[in-house]
Each structure stands twice: as structure tokens, then as C-alpha cells.
Design an enzyme around this catalytic site. Structure first.
Site, PDB file in Angstrom:
ATOM      1  CE  LYS B  81      39.995  35.680  35.325  1.00 51.80           C
ATOM      2  NZ  LYS B  81      39.627  37.078  35.648  1.00 51.80           N
ATOM      3  CB  SER B 156      40.727  37.672  39.342  1.00 51.97           C
ATOM      4  OG  SER B 156      40.114  38.102  38.150  1.00 51.97           O
ATOM      5  CB  SER B 180      40.560  40.976  37.073  1.00 49.91           C
ATOM      6  OG  SER B 180      40.132  40.878  38.402  1.00 49.91           O
TER       7      SER B 180
END
Lengths: 96, 488
Positions: B81, B156, B180
């Protein structure tokens, strides 16, 4: 608990160091009003005598050994600076 | 016919690498080629460095040839990420603020993966500064769900989920502050694990809400998640909240820890707002555990209805403080409009941050401001204590909790983006876990009639990830949801 109407967007934007447009101020006030309306629920909880939790597993007195460690080289530290000169970060004049 | 390399598991690929049937370069080339095919439609990546990935893969093959393989992750392409620092690579948090930022150092999780020999492959799209549940808050445009490109992969860590589900990585890392990792895993048909707070170092993770943030893996199977967790877990003196605890061999423990377990069903997680197809799939999973001989017991987490409120006070308060560092001075975006120092701060931040980040900074600043601190922040911290106690009391009766991960399957892009509160409600089943600091994972437990994945959430006890993974493994062994791949 205070009312969501207390969210003085001009004051909070200033504290947040965010130059918001009038349109953003109006939109965020409305959106955050509904979020704060939801958050008001917290007032219903009986928290008498309850200790606050800052961390789920608090650790205390975490010490590092006091020995100098290699840090970033100057070039690496300045690599992302928006403006630089002679190994220093350039900023607007702060005193007249 | 076996699946293409890019759709296989770490466990399967590492066996083929060990047997010399494939090389890491071949595997990495397969993943890169696949990435080029799907990326224009999925938009899972913020940046990608093909020569760097192939160099790492070649180094892995050299190690293996010399008999110095570093274990099951050696040579496996893993995506990160774009909030986890990799030295010399871009690190943007999907924000204009950091659009040109290049990380001068590695996160501890990055170093640990490198030590395990993983091929670090690309930085993955996410909501800006990890704030959101759909990846629509990315300044670089949303990621798309590989199961239905008109829908969100969740957020997210949506890019981490979308990349893995579409075959553009073999495993990925995300971060989870309120769900997330687990929510995008659920929406994309993957295993996603949020470890106990303190198990994974946060050093080199861009901070959102420091008392809640935790790095964790996305994987195709529970076994792969166990391999990833083993590589990244462990104490780190550079994170003062990092916990000193023994790290078991999570993969080996999958076979050693057998049920039956006592499983708690928190009644508050099955109320209004739960999609009927999601509810039915979760009920079936519960029935499966019962058929294994597990004792199923209804439990109550009475403060569940306050989790969202406590979260949005605590997380935004911490965010407003953490994001104060983006001032346009030392790094990040600096406004060209600025004439004095106050202008630099105010205009750089106004230009660099997107709407959701601004909203959360404003909310956080408000709840911390003079006169409101006790009513909001301190009160939320006390409610957090009660939420945590709810879970700990439940664990006096049961070993783990079983719930849906997300109340709904993947929703359409644009469906909720104008209404922050509707978006926040996506996290109602995941948020309590972060407030309590517990480990939890999502694993696939079915599909809707229209073919969207459904996630089952298992919530475990602090630092008992081995038990949590074993409980999930028992379900996965008897079902084949994890073997499905999207047609893309």
C-alpha cells in the site's frame, strides 16, 4: 454536550491552517453537522468513574539505548524539500 | 490445467520455486505482464518499477541457486500500500501533498519483507492518507473492483485488494485503522488480516491515527496470510508502541491448533443495515462451525452502537495532529501563491489535501479545541474503555467472535461519495476491533447472486493470531470460495 452549530468553521479552519474557500466552508459545515449529530450519541453513555483509553496496550517507559545512530545524510534529508540552497531549506521571510 | 502463475498462492509457488520448476524471474514476469493487462481497468497501482522488481527477482534466483533461499517468501512478488515506505521509491499516500515525494528510508515492514526475500513490486492505490472506505478519495482516481469494474474494491487499502484479486500481485500489504484491510478483503474475495495493535511495527507507515493504525497482509488463502504475518511480525525498537511477544510459526500452527472452538455471535452485529445475502452467508458459516463441533454462543457487546462515534472523534483527533507535519516547509507540496509563512501553511495544505482529509482535519481540530475537549475527545476515550471491556468480557466466555465483515457487498463507485456519514457506516462491524486493539481477519464465505464476494469476520484475542488463523483455516479447508478468480 455542545451543539453542532457551535462548529465555527472560520475559527476551526484557521486553527487547522487550511485556507478554505467559502464554498468549501459551507459544504464541510453541512457535512460535518450531520456527522457531529451522530457523534452526539456519545453523551448518552454513562462514563462516570471510567478511565480513558489512549492505547489498547499501553507501554510505559520505553527507552532507547542512548547511543548515537547514523541518521539520514544531508542529501537524503533534503531530497524532498520544496526549495533549498546551500544545504538549507528556503522559506519565505519570517521577520521584517 | 493449473492456474496461471499470477493467480497461484505463495504456498504453491514457493514449492515450485524450491523444486526448481519455475524461477522468480519467470514468476515476476508473469505478474508484471498480468499487471499491464489489468491495470488500465483496475487502477490498483500508484507507481510501479519494473526493472527494480526484475532485479530483485534475479537476486532471489541467484540466492536460491547458491542454496541460500530465505524461505517461502523468497522470490514472491508482494505489493505494498502506498503508505508504507520503500527507500528510493515514491511514497504518496494517494495525496497531491506527497505526489513528488521519494522515500529516503525503508519501513520496518519493508525491511522484514526484504529480509524474507520478497520481490517488492509496486505501490498500491488507496484512499488519501488511508481515510475512506472505497479508494475514491485517492487523488489519483479510484481503484476498481476486479469482480465488477463499476464497483469499489473497498478501502482504504482498495488497491492492495484489487491488485491481488486481479492477479497483479501474489500477496500485498495494507493498513487498517477502522477496517481498511478487512473491508476491501471482503469486497474482493480475499483473506485480509488486521493484527493485534503492537504486533507489527508502524515505523515507516504514514501515520493516520496512531493508536489505531496497524499494517497487515492481504492473501489468497489463510495459509498465505500466515506466511506473510510471520515475515512482518515482531518487536521493533523504532516503534515505541511495538510489543515484545513471542512470534510463533503461524503457518505450522495452522495444523497444530484444532478446534472445536467456542465461538461468540455478537447480537449487535446482525441488526438493521445488514444486507440479507451477506447475513445468510454468515449464518451458513456459523452453521458450518457448529457442524465441526464448535459451541456457538450468543454474546453481547453492548457499546457497539457507540463505536462509530468514538472512532470518528479519536481517529480524526489523532489525524489532525499527525497531519500537522504537512506544512509545505521540509517536504511535500508548497503553494506557489504563498507570500508569507502563514500563507505557506494554509495554502499548501488547502491545495495539497483532498476533501475527506480536510473534513477529518477540521473535525479532529474541533473535537480537540478548547472548550470541546472534555465533551468529545476525553468522553470518546472513556467510551473506548467500555468498548474494549465489552470484548474482553466476551472472551471470558468464548475463544473468538464471528460476524460479517461489511454490512454490504461492493457498492457502485460514486454511490456514497457525496455522503460522508453513509460511507462511514460501511465500517460499523470493523471499527470496534481497532478501538479494542484486537486481531481480526476477513475471509471469503460466499458470493451474492450477482457474483460479488462476501466476507466473514473472525475476531480473536490479543496476540493470539495463531488461533485466529487456525479457526479461519478450518473453514477454508471445507469451502472453495478462495479458489475462485474474477473473469477479467
Amino acid at each position: 454536550m455542545s451543539h453542532p452549530a457551535d462548529l465555527n468553521i472560520d475559527r476551526i479552519a484557521e486553527l487547522s491552517r487550511l485556507a478554505l474557500t467559502p464554498e468549501e466552508k459551507a459544504r464541510f459545515s453541512a457535512q460535518l453537522g450531520s456527522v457531529l449529530g451522530h457523534i452526539e450519541q456519545l453523551a448518552k453513555v454513562d462514563v462516570a468513574g471510567v478511565e480513558p483509553t489512549a492505547h489498547a496496550f499501553p507501554l510505559h517507559n520505553v527507552w532507547a539505548i542512548d547511543v548515537a545512530q547514523p541518521g539520514l545524510a544531508v542529501a537524503d534529508a533534503l531530497r524532498n524539500a520544496p526549495s533549498q540552497r546551500d544545504n538549507m531549506i528556503v522559506v519565505p521571510k519570517v521577520v521584517e | 490445467m493449473s492456474a496461471p502463475l499470477y493467480f497461484q498462492t505463495i504456498a504453491g509457488l514457493s514449492a515450485q520455486l524450491a523444486a526448481g520448476r519455475i524461477s522468480s524471474v519467470e514468476l515476476t514476469q508473469s505478474v508484471i505482464a498480468r499487471t499491464k493487462v489489468v491495470e488500465p481497468r483496475v487502477h490498483a497501482f500508484n507507481s510501479f518499477d519494473e526493472p527494480d522488481a526484475l532485479t530483485q527477482a534475479a537476486a532471489s534466483d541467484v540466492r536460491r541457486a547458491a542454496g541460500e533461499s530465505r524461505g517461502p517468501l523468497d522470490g514472491i512478488p508482494v505489493g505494498l500500500k502506498d503508505v508504507i515506505a520503500v527507500s528510493g521509491q515514491p511514497l504518496t499516500a494517494s495525496s497531491k501533498m506527497l505526489a513528488n515525494f521519494v522515500s529516503p528510508y525503508d519501513a520496518t515492514a519493508t525491511e522484514n519483507l526484504q529480509r524474507a526475500g520478497a520481490v517488492l513490486h509496486g505501490r498500491l492505490n488507496c484512499d488519501e492518507f488511508a481515510m475512506g472506505s472505497s479508494t475514491e478519495n485517492s487523488a489519483f482516481g479510484p481503484a476498481h473492483n476486479p469482480w465488477d469494474l463499476t464497483r469499489t474494491p473497498g478501502g482504504s487499502s482498495g488497491g492492495s485488494a484489487a491488485a491481488l484479486a486481479s492477479g497483479a500481485a501474489i500477496a500485498t500489504l495494507g493498513s487498517d485503522t477502522g477496517g481498511s484491510i478487512r473491508q476491501p478483503a471482503a469486497l474482493c474475495g480475499l483473506v485480509g488480516l488486521k493484527p493485534t495493535y503492537g504486533l507489527i511495527s508502524r515505523y515507516g507507515l504514514i501515520a493516520y491515527a496512531s493508536s489505531l493504525d496497524q499494517i497487515g497482509p492481504f492473501a489468497r488463502t489463510v495459509e498465505d496470510a500466515a506466511i506473510m504475518l510471520g515475515a512482518i511480525a515482531g518487536h521493533d525498537p523504532r516503534d515505541s508502541t511495538s510489543f515484545k511477544t513471542e512470534i510463533p510459526d503461524y503457518r505450522a500452527e495452522l495444523k497444530n491448533r484444532r478446534g472445536p472452538w467456542k465461538l461468540g455471535i455478537p447480537k449487535e452485529y446482525f441488526g438493521a443495515g445488514l444486507d440479507p445475502e451477506v447475513g445468510a452467508a454468515v449464518e451458513k458459516a456459523i452453521a458450518f462451525y457448529k457442524s465441526l463441533g464448535c459451541e456457538i454462543r450468543e454474546v453481547s457487546l453492548p457499546h457497539t452502537q457507540y463505536c462509530l462515534d468514538a472512532y470518528y472523534v479519536i481517529a480524526t483527533a489523532e489525524a489532525s495532529s499527525n497531519l500537522a507535519r504537512y506544512d509545505g516547509i521540509r517536504y511535500g507540496h508548497r503553494s506557489k501563491e504563498a507570500k508569507n509563512i502563514l500563507d505557506v501553511y494554509q495554502h499548501s495544505r488547502a491545495e495539497g489535501f483532498g476533501d475527506e482529509v480536510k473534513r477529518r482535519i477540521i473535525l479532529g481540530t474541533y473535537v480537540l479545541s478548547s472548550g470541546f475537549y472534555d465533551a468529545y475527545y476525553l468522553r470518546a476515550q472513556k467510551v473506548r474503555t467500555l468498548i474494549r471491556q465489552d470484548f474482553l468480557s466476551a472472551y471470558r466466555e468464548v475463544d473468538a467472535l464471528v460476524t460479517p465483515t461489511s454490512p454490504i457487498p461492493a457498492f457502485k463507485l460514486g454511490e456514497k461519495s457525496a455522503d460522508p456519514l453513509a460511507m462511514y457506516l460501511c465500517d460499523i462491524y470493523t471499527i470496534g476491533v481497532n478501538l479494542a486493539g484486537l486481531p481480526a481477519l476477513s475471509l471469503p464465505c460466499g458470493f451474492t447472486a450477482s457474483g460479488l464476494p462476501i466476507g466473514l469476520q473472525l475476531i480473536g484475542q490479543p496476540f493470539r493470531e495463531a488461533d485466529l488463523l487456525a479457526t479461519a483455516h478450518a473453514y477454508e479447508q471445507a469451502h472453495d470460495w478462495s479458489k475462485r478468480r474474477p473473469a477479467l
